[in-house]
Design an enzyme around this catalytic site. Structure first.
Site, PDB file in Angstrom:
ATOM      1  N   ASP A   1       7.186   8.502   8.738  1.00 56.39           N
ATOM      2  CA  ASP A   1       8.616   8.188   8.276  1.00 56.39           C
ATOM      3  C   ASP A   1       9.543   9.442   8.658  1.00 56.39           C
ATOM      4  O   ASP A   1      10.726   9.234   8.860  1.00 56.39           O
ATOM      5  CB  ASP A   1       8.583   7.840   6.804  1.00 56.39           C
ATOM      6  CG  ASP A   1       8.048   6.431   6.370  1.00 56.39           C
ATOM      7  OD1 ASP A   1       8.181   5.432   7.197  1.00 56.39           O
ATOM      8  OD2 ASP A   1       7.677   6.404   5.254  1.00 56.39           O
TER       9      ASP A   1
ATOM     10  N   LYS B   1       0.956   4.757  -0.727  1.00 60.27           N
ATOM     11  CA  LYS B   1       1.170   5.781   0.310  1.00 60.27           C
ATOM     12  C   LYS B   1       0.707   7.097  -0.271  1.00 60.27           C
ATOM     13  O   LYS B   1       0.355   7.958   0.640  1.00 60.27           O
ATOM     14  CB  LYS B   1       2.550   5.902   0.315  1.00 60.27           C
ATOM     15  CG  LYS B   1       3.236   4.766   1.628  1.00 60.27           C
ATOM     16  CD  LYS B   1       4.648   5.054   1.732  1.00 60.27           C
ATOM     17  CE  LYS B   1       5.089   4.212   2.984  1.00 60.27           C
ATOM     18  NZ  LYS B   1       6.568   4.401   3.536  1.00 60.27           N
TER      19      LYS B   1
HETATM   20  P1  NAP Z   1      11.316   3.767  -4.626  1.00 68.26           P
HETATM   21  O1  NAP Z   1      10.002   4.650  -4.379  1.00 68.26           O
HETATM   22  O2  NAP Z   1      10.815   2.545  -5.578  1.00 68.26           O
HETATM   23  O3  NAP Z   1      12.744   4.277  -4.676  1.00 68.26           O
HETATM   24  C1  NAP Z   1      13.471   3.279  -5.191  1.00 68.26           C
HETATM   25  C2  NAP Z   1      14.952   4.252  -5.384  1.00 68.26           C
HETATM   26  O4  NAP Z   1      15.816   3.316  -5.375  1.00 68.26           O
HETATM   27  C3  NAP Z   1      14.983   5.099  -6.510  1.00 68.26           C
HETATM   28  O5  NAP Z   1      15.853   6.437  -6.142  1.00 68.26           O
HETATM   29  C4  NAP Z   1      15.627   4.385  -7.633  1.00 68.26           C
HETATM   30  O6  NAP Z   1      16.272   5.401  -8.518  1.00 68.26           O
HETATM   31  C5  NAP Z   1      16.801   3.720  -6.817  1.00 68.26           C
HETATM   32  N1  NAP Z   1      16.976   2.286  -7.470  1.00 68.26           N
HETATM   33  C6  NAP Z   1      16.089   1.403  -7.640  1.00 68.26           C
HETATM   34  N2  NAP Z   1      17.032   0.170  -8.383  1.00 68.26           N
HETATM   35  C7  NAP Z   1      18.168   0.805  -8.726  1.00 68.26           C
HETATM   36  C8  NAP Z   1      19.179   0.361  -9.360  1.00 68.26           C
HETATM   37  N3  NAP Z   1      19.339  -0.913  -9.984  1.00 68.26           N
HETATM   38  N4  NAP Z   1      20.283   1.212  -9.308  1.00 68.26           N
HETATM   39  C9  NAP Z   1      20.450   2.296  -8.869  1.00 68.26           C
HETATM   40  N5  NAP Z   1      19.192   2.918  -8.186  1.00 68.26           N
HETATM   41  C10 NAP Z   1      18.210   2.214  -8.164  1.00 68.26           C
HETATM   42  O7  NAP Z   1      11.250   2.688  -2.984  1.00 68.26           O
HETATM   43  P2  NAP Z   1      11.360   3.545  -1.722  1.00 68.26           P
HETATM   44  O8  NAP Z   1       9.707   3.547  -1.167  1.00 68.26           O
HETATM   45  O9  NAP Z   1      11.913   4.861  -1.544  1.00 68.26           O
HETATM   46  O10 NAP Z   1      12.036   2.397  -1.060  1.00 68.26           O
HETATM   47  C11 NAP Z   1      13.357   2.321  -1.127  1.00 68.26           C
HETATM   48  C12 NAP Z   1      14.181   1.465   0.000  1.00 68.26           C
HETATM   49  O11 NAP Z   1      13.819   1.789   1.305  1.00 68.26           O
HETATM   50  C13 NAP Z   1      13.649  -0.169   0.185  1.00 68.26           C
HETATM   51  O12 NAP Z   1      14.534  -0.899   0.228  1.00 68.26           O
HETATM   52  C14 NAP Z   1      12.476  -0.070   1.359  1.00 68.26           C
HETATM   53  O13 NAP Z   1      12.299  -1.151   1.728  1.00 68.26           O
HETATM   54  C15 NAP Z   1      13.375   1.035   2.062  1.00 68.26           C
HETATM   55  N6  NAP Z   1      12.538   1.460   3.215  1.00 68.26           N
HETATM   56  C16 NAP Z   1      12.928   1.183   4.600  1.00 68.26           C
HETATM   57  C17 NAP Z   1      11.925   2.034   5.428  1.00 68.26           C
HETATM   58  C18 NAP Z   1      12.274   1.626   6.902  1.00 68.26           C
HETATM   59  O14 NAP Z   1      11.313   1.947   7.767  1.00 68.26           O
HETATM   60  N7  NAP Z   1      13.447   1.415   7.256  1.00 68.26           N
HETATM   61  C19 NAP Z   1      10.785   2.818   5.239  1.00 68.26           C
HETATM   62  C20 NAP Z   1      10.497   2.968   3.713  1.00 68.26           C
HETATM   63  C21 NAP Z   1      11.248   2.535   2.724  1.00 68.26           C
HETATM   64  P3  NAP Z   1      15.467   5.833  -9.849  1.00 68.26           P
HETATM   65  O15 NAP Z   1      14.645   7.156  -9.561  1.00 68.26           O
HETATM   66  O16 NAP Z   1      16.449   6.163 -10.885  1.00 68.26           O
HETATM   67  O17 NAP Z   1      14.401   4.716 -10.346  1.00 68.26           O
END
Ligand code: NAP
Length: 279
Positions: free
Chosen positions: A102, A66
């Site tokens: 988004d 992205k």
């Molecule tokens: P990302 O950039 O990898 O961010 C992950 C986030 O989760 C960060 O804030 C990270 O914290 C936190 N995290 C990960 N593991 C953790 C743990 N064990 N304990 C506490 N915090 C934790 O991922 P993303 O792209 O933002 O996506 C996040 C979620 O949103 C995913 O499940 C994805 O499938 C979903 N999503 C859904 C849509 C939709 O259309 N519905 C769209 C986009 C994403 P740190 O900063 O501390 O690492």
């Protein structure tokens, strides 16, 4: 000639985008096919060449491309520039344009659920999805506190996206999280906690005492459709919003950008739900 569209990511895993995008094309009798093309970072250039040559008409872009894809585009929308991320690329007559749908999808989920604007909101997470959520919540005029495991990442997204907002940040494991969550009218989870196949699939980022009736809890995680967070919020009588609707809405906005046609949202939602249940 059949127009070709695709979602690219790496690894792509199982994506339901082809199911609901194809359903939309078929419903409107548009001669187009939508596929999933797993694309390692060193092959992004090939996909952009496919767009420039007309072999592809549009792309959805997912993790981890992205941000990286922006450099290969001719222009991006203001929303994509602000978030620093592109999830939709369109081949236009004068080049490749990137957008981030988004943000609009998050705003629309909250609008459809009649969530009032200008309210106290707790945003969990500071990754890519949180950036889109922070822009969406700022545009609604909400007062946002960002909670994240790594507090410096939360501080960084405020600096990048809302430097003059006065939004607070807090560590996700802070002792005051429960009270803060309880006092928030809206809670939006963008961490991957609770995600099937993720780092903590059986956990909720907040304890049960965080929830009460009158709150809205929006978990953008869509697999499973009822996460541990949403299950706890529902038990407390809160209004629960899952991530599937957002996923369909971001795709529906992409569809509209590519085709200029009104997307058949209910058709897309039914196809997406069916694909999710089957996967
Ligand atoms: P990302 O950039 O990898 O961010 C992950 C986030 O989760 C960060 O804030 C990270 O914290 C936190 N995290 C990960 N593991 C953790 C743990 N064990 N304990 C506490 N915090 C934790 O991922 P993303 O792209 O933002 O996506 C996040 C979620 O949103 C995913 O499940 C994805 O499938 C979903 N999503 C859904 C849509 C939709 O259309 N519905 C769209 C986009 C994403 P740190 O900063 O501390 O690492």
């Amino acid at each position: 000639m059949t127009d070709r569209y695709a979602v690219i990511g790496y690894p792509l895993g199982h994506t339901i985008s082809p199911a609901f995008q194809q359903a939309a094309f078929d419903h409107l009798n548009i001669d187009a096919c939508y596929e999933a093309i797993e694309t390692p970072p060193d092959q992004i250039g090939q996909r952009l060449d496919d767009l420039r040559s007309g072999r592809l008409s549009g792309l959805n872009v997912t993790i981890p491309h992205k941000t990286g894809i922006v450099a290969g585009l001719d222009r991006v929308t203001d929303t994509a520039r602000l978030t620093g991320a592109v999830n939709t690329v369109t081949a236009t007559h004068d080049g490749l344009e990137g957008d981030n749908t988004d943000v609009a999808a998050i705003q629309e989920v909250l609008r459809r659920a009649n969530v009032p604007t200008g309210i106290d909101c707790l945003l969990l997470g500071a990754g890519g999805a949180a950036r889109a959520a922070l822009v969406a919540l700022s545009r609604r005029g909400d007062r946002v506190t960002i909670a994240n495991r790594t507090t410096s990442n939360a501080q960084q997204i405020v600096r990048d996206l809302a430097p003059d907002s006065g939004f607070n940040t807090i560590a996700l494991d802070s002792p005051s999280m429960t009270a803060l969550a309880h006092n928030s009218r809206l809670i939006v989870n963008t961490t991957s906690i609770g995600m099937h196949g993720g780092p903590a699939p059986d956990r909720s980022p907040l304890p049960d005492e965080a929830f009460h009736a009158g709150q809205t809890v929006f978990d953008i995680v869509y697999r499973p459709t009822t996460t541990p967070l949403l299950a706890a919020a529902a038990r407390a009588g809160a209004t629960c919003l899952g991530g599937l609707e957002m996923l369909i809405l971001q795709g529906a906005h992409s569809f509209q950008i590519w085709t200029g046609r009104k997307p058949p949202f209910n058709v897309m939602l039914a196809a997406g739900r069916q694909a999710l249940e089957a996967s």
